[in-house]
Design an enzyme around this catalytic site. Structure first.
Site, PDB file in Angstrom:
ATOM      1  N   VAL A  60       0.816  -1.229   0.000  1.00 27.34           N
ATOM      2  CA  VAL A  60       0.000   0.000   0.000  1.00 27.34           C
ATOM      3  C   VAL A  60       0.847   1.276   0.000  1.00 27.34           C
ATOM      4  O   VAL A  60       0.321   2.363  -0.256  1.00 27.34           O
ATOM      5  CB  VAL A  60      -1.005   0.044   1.188  1.00 27.34           C
ATOM      6  CG1 VAL A  60      -2.045  -1.049   1.069  1.00 27.34           C
ATOM      7  CG2 VAL A  60      -0.277   0.011   2.529  1.00 27.34           C
ATOM      8  N   TYR A 151       5.635   4.087  14.850  1.00 25.25           N
ATOM      9  CA  TYR A 151       4.258   3.572  14.817  1.00 25.25           C
ATOM     10  C   TYR A 151       3.310   4.545  15.515  1.00 25.25           C
ATOM     11  O   TYR A 151       2.264   4.913  14.972  1.00 25.25           O
ATOM     12  CB  TYR A 151       4.231   2.204  15.492  1.00 25.25           C
ATOM     13  CG  TYR A 151       2.871   1.563  15.595  1.00 25.25           C
ATOM     14  CD1 TYR A 151       2.304   0.908  14.505  1.00 25.25           C
ATOM     15  CD2 TYR A 151       2.157   1.583  16.789  1.00 25.25           C
ATOM     16  CE1 TYR A 151       1.057   0.307  14.602  1.00 25.25           C
ATOM     17  CE2 TYR A 151       0.919   0.983  16.907  1.00 25.25           C
ATOM     18  CZ  TYR A 151       0.364   0.343  15.806  1.00 25.25           C
ATOM     19  OH  TYR A 151      -0.867  -0.250  15.902  1.00 25.25           O
ATOM     20  N   ALA A 153       3.661   7.721  16.136  1.00 28.78           N
ATOM     21  CA  ALA A 153       3.530   8.985  15.407  1.00 28.78           C
ATOM     22  C   ALA A 153       2.601   8.809  14.205  1.00 28.78           C
ATOM     23  O   ALA A 153       1.742   9.661  13.935  1.00 28.78           O
ATOM     24  CB  ALA A 153       4.906   9.458  14.942  1.00 28.78           C
ATOM     25  N   LYS A 155       0.208   6.610  13.822  1.00 25.63           N
ATOM     26  CA  LYS A 155      -1.169   6.386  14.271  1.00 25.63           C
ATOM     27  C   LYS A 155      -1.784   7.683  14.796  1.00 25.63           C
ATOM     28  O   LYS A 155      -2.975   7.949  14.598  1.00 25.63           O
ATOM     29  CB  LYS A 155      -1.203   5.293  15.341  1.00 25.63           C
ATOM     30  CG  LYS A 155      -0.880   3.906  14.787  1.00 25.63           C
ATOM     31  CD  LYS A 155      -1.906   3.482  13.784  1.00 25.63           C
ATOM     32  CE  LYS A 155      -1.632   2.148  13.138  1.00 25.63           C
ATOM     33  NZ  LYS A 155      -2.645   1.805  12.144  1.00 25.63           N
ATOM     34  N   ILE A 184      -5.215  -6.476  20.857  1.00 23.35           N
ATOM     35  CA  ILE A 184      -5.743  -7.665  20.168  1.00 23.35           C
ATOM     36  C   ILE A 184      -4.583  -8.584  19.791  1.00 23.35           C
ATOM     37  O   ILE A 184      -3.577  -8.128  19.214  1.00 23.35           O
ATOM     38  CB  ILE A 184      -6.516  -7.251  18.890  1.00 23.35           C
ATOM     39  CG1 ILE A 184      -7.620  -6.238  19.213  1.00 23.35           C
ATOM     40  CG2 ILE A 184      -7.090  -8.480  18.208  1.00 23.35           C
ATOM     41  CD1 ILE A 184      -8.719  -6.743  20.122  1.00 23.35           C
TER      42      ILE A 184
END
Ligand SMILES: NC(=O)c1ccc[n+]([C@@H]2O[C@H](COP(=O)([O-])OP(=O)(O)OC[C@H]3O[C@@H](n4cnc5c(N)ncnc54)[C@H](O)[C@@H]3O)[C@@H](O)[C@H]2O)c1
Length: 242
Positions: A60, A151, A153, A155, A184
């Site tokens: 992506v 990660y 930053a 998010k 999770i």
């Protein structure tokens, strides 16, 4: 009150859907009658052969590849109803040691990747004057965590990104919401939380859920029952395992 979601005839693009939360959603969406189009760098053997789950191997963070695959999806199915932008990576390194390539990779997948997917999908949603986009934040967006700066930053940046996009596309009745899924147990979680770290702390405090726990909230947000946009939905804790 029973929850029943009907996705008959609808198409959802689920990035990062070969594993974890995305894979659970792909199964549930297909079971609800929709077609789940999974975009991931890996292919899931477990999703192979499930009716109305199709897999495309795509990175992506590669803008051109995303546009090409979305054009293929539209050509094949004639419509896209939803984008669930779940693909993410979580390099572990202190800020002092974080390699430029790892920083770029995390921002490239977690942030640029969401932008490329939104840009590729939005013209189709705008044309149809409907649709839903979901992005995933993380508790680390607010709390931060040692060795998770890239990660966290990325998010954190997704929250105002989603709110801004929601403001832009409300006129087309397209909803854009952010999910905090809770802790999770997924491949990414396992890799980021080796035994002996915070895993035991979370297990003893807010609990650790399984991917299927997030499916209901995600299906709700994809459904027309979710008359909300620019919102965040937070799963704060998990039930204890029976
Ligand atoms: N699991 C948790 O506790 C938790 C907590 C907060 C937020 N989240 C978020 O939820 C979402 C789903 O996470 P998960 O735990 O199910 O993760 P996961 O690791 O199980 O799945 C992530 C998927 O993303 C794919 N991916 C990685 N790089 C990619 C790329 N360049 N292009 C396409 N796909 C790529 C991986 O192959 C993997 O299948 C992520 O956005 C994650 O940040 C998860």
């Amino acid at each position: 009150m029973k929850s029943t979601f009907d996705a008959t005839g609808e198409v959802a693009v689920i990035t990062g859907g070969a594993n974890g939360i995305g894979a659970a959603l792909a199964r549930a969406y297909a079971a609800a009658g929709g077609t789940a189009v999974v975009l991931d760098v890996v292919r899931s053997a477990e999703l192979d052969g499930i009716d109305r789950v199709e897999q495309h191997q795509v990175d992506v963070s590669d803008r051109d590849a995303v546009h090409t695959v979305i054009a293929d999806v539209v050509a094949t199915h004639g419509r896209i109803d939803a984008l669930v932008a779940g693909a993410a990576v979580q390099p572990r390194a202190t800020v002092v040691d974080l390699a430029q390539a790892d920083w770029r990779h995390a921002i490239g997948v977690n942030l640029d990747g969401v932008l490329w997917c939104c840009q590729a999908v939005l013209p189709h949603l705008i044309e149809r004057r409907s649709g839903a986009i979901l992005v995933f934040a993380s508790g680390l967006a607010h709390a931060g965590r040692a060795e998770a700066s890239a990660y966290a930053a990325s998010k954190g940046a997704l929250i105002p990104f989603a709110k801004s996009l929601a403001a832009e596309v409300a006129q087309y009745r397209i909803r854009v919401n952010t999910v905090f899924p809770g802790v999770i147990d997924t491949p990414q979680f396992q890799a980021a939380n080796p035994p002996g770290g915070e895993r035991e702390h979370w297990a003893a405090t807010i609990g650790i859920g399984v991917p299927e726990d997030v499916v209901g909230p995600l299906l709700f947000l994809l459904s027309d029952a979710a008359t909300m946009t620019g919102s965040t939905l937070t799963r704060d804790r998990a039930f204890a395992k029976e």
